[in-house]
Structures are given as structure tokens and as C-alpha cells.
Design a protein around this motif. Structure first.
Motif, PDB file in Angstrom:
ATOM      1  N   MET A 230       0.829  -1.197   0.000  1.00  0.00           N
ATOM      2  CA  MET A 230       0.000   0.000   0.000  1.00  0.00           C
ATOM      3  C   MET A 230       0.875   1.264   0.000  1.00  0.00           C
ATOM      4  O   MET A 230       0.570   2.229  -0.703  1.00  0.00           O
ATOM      5  N   ILE A 231       1.957   1.252   0.753  1.00  0.00           N
ATOM      6  CA  ILE A 231       2.866   2.396   0.785  1.00  0.00           C
ATOM      7  C   ILE A 231       3.492   2.619  -0.585  1.00  0.00           C
ATOM      8  O   ILE A 231       3.627   3.753  -1.052  1.00  0.00           O
ATOM      9  N   VAL A 232       3.868   1.549  -1.260  1.00  0.00           N
ATOM     10  CA  VAL A 232       4.448   1.663  -2.604  1.00  0.00           C
ATOM     11  C   VAL A 232       3.427   2.268  -3.560  1.00  0.00           C
ATOM     12  O   VAL A 232       3.764   3.143  -4.373  1.00  0.00           O
ATOM     13  N   GLN A 233       2.176   1.836  -3.470  1.00  0.00           N
ATOM     14  CA  GLN A 233       1.120   2.397  -4.321  1.00  0.00           C
ATOM     15  C   GLN A 233       0.951   3.889  -4.064  1.00  0.00           C
ATOM     16  O   GLN A 233       0.819   4.683  -5.007  1.00  0.00           O
ATOM     17  N   ARG A 234       0.963   4.304  -2.801  1.00  0.00           N
ATOM     18  CA  ARG A 234       0.816   5.726  -2.468  1.00  0.00           C
ATOM     19  C   ARG A 234       1.997   6.537  -2.989  1.00  0.00           C
ATOM     20  O   ARG A 234       1.827   7.648  -3.493  1.00  0.00           O
ATOM     21  N   ALA A 235       3.196   5.984  -2.859  1.00  0.00           N
ATOM     22  CA  ALA A 235       4.392   6.682  -3.344  1.00  0.00           C
ATOM     23  C   ALA A 235       4.340   6.828  -4.870  1.00  0.00           C
ATOM     24  O   ALA A 235       4.685   7.897  -5.400  1.00  0.00           O
ATOM     25  N   ASP A 236       3.920   5.790  -5.557  1.00  0.00           N
ATOM     26  CA  ASP A 236       3.778   5.864  -7.019  1.00  0.00           C
ATOM     27  C   ASP A 236       2.763   6.934  -7.406  1.00  0.00           C
ATOM     28  O   ASP A 236       2.973   7.695  -8.353  1.00  0.00           O
ATOM     29  N   HIS A 237       1.671   6.990  -6.662  1.00  0.00           N
ATOM     30  CA  HIS A 237       0.636   7.992  -6.932  1.00  0.00           C
ATOM     31  C   HIS A 237       1.189   9.412  -6.740  1.00  0.00           C
ATOM     32  O   HIS A 237       0.973  10.289  -7.596  1.00  0.00           O
ATOM     33  N   MET A 238       1.900   9.647  -5.654  1.00  0.00           N
ATOM     34  CA  MET A 238       2.450  10.978  -5.402  1.00  0.00           C
ATOM     35  C   MET A 238       3.486  11.357  -6.456  1.00  0.00           C
ATOM     36  O   MET A 238       3.584  12.519  -6.851  1.00  0.00           O
ATOM     37  N   GLU A 239       4.235  10.389  -6.927  1.00  0.00           N
ATOM     38  CA  GLU A 239       5.207  10.652  -7.985  1.00  0.00           C
ATOM     39  C   GLU A 239       4.493  11.124  -9.261  1.00  0.00           C
ATOM     40  O   GLU A 239       4.936  12.074  -9.926  1.00  0.00           O
ATOM     41  N   LYS A 240       3.357  10.489  -9.575  1.00  0.00           N
ATOM     42  CA  LYS A 240       2.580  10.883 -10.744  1.00  0.00           C
ATOM     43  C   LYS A 240       1.957  12.268 -10.555  1.00  0.00           C
ATOM     44  O   LYS A 240       1.886  13.058 -11.498  1.00  0.00           O
ATOM     45  N   VAL A 241       1.523  12.572  -9.335  1.00  0.00           N
ATOM     46  CA  VAL A 241       0.968  13.897  -9.034  1.00  0.00           C
ATOM     47  C   VAL A 241       2.029  14.963  -9.258  1.00  0.00           C
ATOM     48  O   VAL A 241       1.777  15.986  -9.900  1.00  0.00           O
ATOM     49  N   PHE A 242       3.221  14.738  -8.735  1.00  0.00           N
ATOM     50  CA  PHE A 242       4.289  15.729  -8.870  1.00  0.00           C
ATOM     51  C   PHE A 242       4.726  15.894 -10.317  1.00  0.00           C
ATOM     52  O   PHE A 242       5.200  16.956 -10.701  1.00  0.00           O
ATOM     53  N   ALA A 243       4.559  14.875 -11.133  1.00  0.00           N
ATOM     54  CA  ALA A 243       4.899  14.993 -12.551  1.00  0.00           C
ATOM     55  C   ALA A 243       3.944  15.953 -13.268  1.00  0.00           C
ATOM     56  O   ALA A 243       4.316  16.548 -14.281  1.00  0.00           O
ATOM     57  N   ILE A 244       2.744  16.130 -12.738  1.00  0.00           N
ATOM     58  CA  ILE A 244       1.756  17.018 -13.342  1.00  0.00           C
ATOM     59  C   ILE A 244       2.036  18.481 -13.002  1.00  0.00           C
ATOM     60  O   ILE A 244       1.753  19.376 -13.789  1.00  0.00           O
ATOM     61  N   LEU A 245       2.622  18.740 -11.837  1.00  0.00           N
ATOM     62  CA  LEU A 245       2.840  20.108 -11.362  1.00  0.00           C
ATOM     63  C   LEU A 245       4.056  20.756 -12.024  1.00  0.00           C
ATOM     64  O   LEU A 245       5.010  20.074 -12.391  1.00  0.00           O
ATOM     65  N   THR A 246       4.005  22.073 -12.120  1.00  0.00           N
ATOM     66  CA  THR A 246       5.151  22.842 -12.618  1.00  0.00           C
ATOM     67  C   THR A 246       6.144  23.031 -11.472  1.00  0.00           C
ATOM     68  O   THR A 246       5.778  22.851 -10.296  1.00  0.00           O
ATOM     69  N   PRO A 247       7.398  23.411 -11.758  1.00  0.00           N
ATOM     70  CA  PRO A 247       8.357  23.641 -10.673  1.00  0.00           C
ATOM     71  C   PRO A 247       7.884  24.689  -9.661  1.00  0.00           C
ATOM     72  O   PRO A 247       8.086  24.522  -8.441  1.00  0.00           O
ATOM     73  N   ALA A 248       7.235  25.747 -10.126  1.00  0.00           N
ATOM     74  CA  ALA A 248       6.735  26.779  -9.205  1.00  0.00           C
ATOM     75  C   ALA A 248       5.624  26.213  -8.314  1.00  0.00           C
ATOM     76  O   ALA A 248       5.567  26.526  -7.114  1.00  0.00           O
ATOM     77  N   GLN A 249       4.767  25.382  -8.877  1.00  0.00           N
ATOM     78  CA  GLN A 249       3.691  24.776  -8.096  1.00  0.00           C
ATOM     79  C   GLN A 249       4.242  23.788  -7.077  1.00  0.00           C
ATOM     80  O   GLN A 249       3.750  23.702  -5.953  1.00  0.00           O
ATOM     81  N   LYS A 250       5.287  23.057  -7.457  1.00  0.00           N
ATOM     82  CA  LYS A 250       5.931  22.131  -6.524  1.00  0.00           C
ATOM     83  C   LYS A 250       6.520  22.893  -5.347  1.00  0.00           C
ATOM     84  O   LYS A 250       6.379  22.477  -4.187  1.00  0.00           O
ATOM     85  N   ALA A 251       7.166  24.021  -5.628  1.00  0.00           N
ATOM     86  CA  ALA A 251       7.756  24.841  -4.559  1.00  0.00           C
ATOM     87  C   ALA A 251       6.663  25.395  -3.649  1.00  0.00           C
ATOM     88  O   ALA A 251       6.815  25.384  -2.412  1.00  0.00           O
ATOM     89  N   GLN A 252       5.562  25.856  -4.226  1.00  0.00           N
ATOM     90  CA  GLN A 252       4.451  26.389  -3.434  1.00  0.00           C
ATOM     91  C   GLN A 252       3.823  25.291  -2.582  1.00  0.00           C
ATOM     92  O   GLN A 252       3.494  25.517  -1.414  1.00  0.00           O
TER      93      GLN A 252
END
Length: 147
Positions: free
Chosen positions: A116-138
Motif C-alpha cells: 500500500m505504501i508503494v502504491q501511495r508513493a507511485d501515486h504521489m510521484e505521478k501527481v508531482f509529474a503534473i505540477l510545474t516547478p513553481a507549483q511544486k515549490a508552493q
């Protein structure tokens, strides 16, 4: 005769009064009948269609919002299907004709939790791929302020 009329009227009034006391103002709703709008999750307001508070002030584009929504829906389905299967396997593999194997249950439950932790980490990785660098910093700044 007059006392019977008074008694009958009093019983009708009492019945109506008691029934109005116990009547529900709003009948219970089915979960499918929920009106759209603001919902609460862990005491925090969520926006229309379940927008998560941590993304609220990131100025997401419509395409990013759509991508995040699709990602959430896909992850939700994957999580539900795999969790039900794994949980059933853990129980089935831990109970035998001789009884309950506690060590095996703990071992299988640990594997399930790690998966389950691996699934959550994979999901967050995909979320961060959608965000721009400025959005990631915010987002990082917002999460640090919550601490």
C-alpha cells in the motif's frame, strides 16, 4: 357523552403531537443522492468534486485539474480492487484447520501494508509529474507551514 368527545379529541391531539415530535425533518439520504458542493475531509473543507486543500492555492490549469482528477479516480479503483483481494488473502492464509497462525498473519499484513505504501508513493510521484516547478515549490511551502 360530552366527556367521551373531549377524551376522543384529546387523544387525537396527543397522537398528532407525539407523531410530529418523532417525525424526521429530513429523511436519510442515500450516499448517491449527495448534493454537490463543499464537503469536509478530516475537518477541512474540500472543494467541488473533491479538490484537495493542499492543491487549493497552486493556481492549477484546467488541464492539470483534469489530469489530477483522472489520476485520483484511477488510483481509487486500483486501491479498492487490490485492497479487497489482499485483505482476503491475508485472512485466508492465516487461518487453517489447526487454528490461527499469528506470525503468518503479521507477516502477510506487513507485506500488504508495504504494498500500500508503494502504491501511495507511485501515486504521489505521478501527481508531482503534473505540477510545474513553481507549483511544486508552493506545495512544499504550504506543507511546511502546516507543521
Amino acid at each position: 357523552m360530552k366527556s367521551i368527545k373531549i377524551l376522543a379529541i384529546a387523544s387525537v391531539i396527543a397522537t398528532l403531537g407525539l407523531s410530529s415530535l418523532f417525525a424526521e425533518e429530513n429523511p436519510p439520504m442515500n450516499p448517491q443522492d449527495k448534493p454537490m458542493g463543499m464537503y469536509k475531509h478530516h475537518g477541512k473543507k474540500m472543494g467541488h468534486r473533491g479538490e484537495m486543500p493542499m492543491f487549493a492555492n497552486l493556481n492549477l490549469t484546467d488541464a492539470q485539474k483534469k489530469s489530477l482528477q483522472d489520476l485520483r479516480q484511477g488510483a481509487k479503483g486500483d486501491r479498492k480492487n487490490s485492497m479487497m483481494k489482499r485483505h482476503g488473502d491475508v485472512m485466508a492464509n492465516s487461518i487453517t484447520a489447526n487454528g490461527f497462525d499469528k506470525a503468518k498473519f503479521i507477516q502477510n499484513s506487513t507485506k500488504e501494508f508495504n504494498s500500500m505504501i508503494v502504491q501511495r508513493a507511485d501515486h504521489m510521484e505521478k501527481v508531482f509529474a503534473i505540477l510545474t516547478p513553481a507549483q511544486k515549490a508552493q506545495l512544499a511551502k504550504n506543507l511546511q507551514e502546516k507543521k
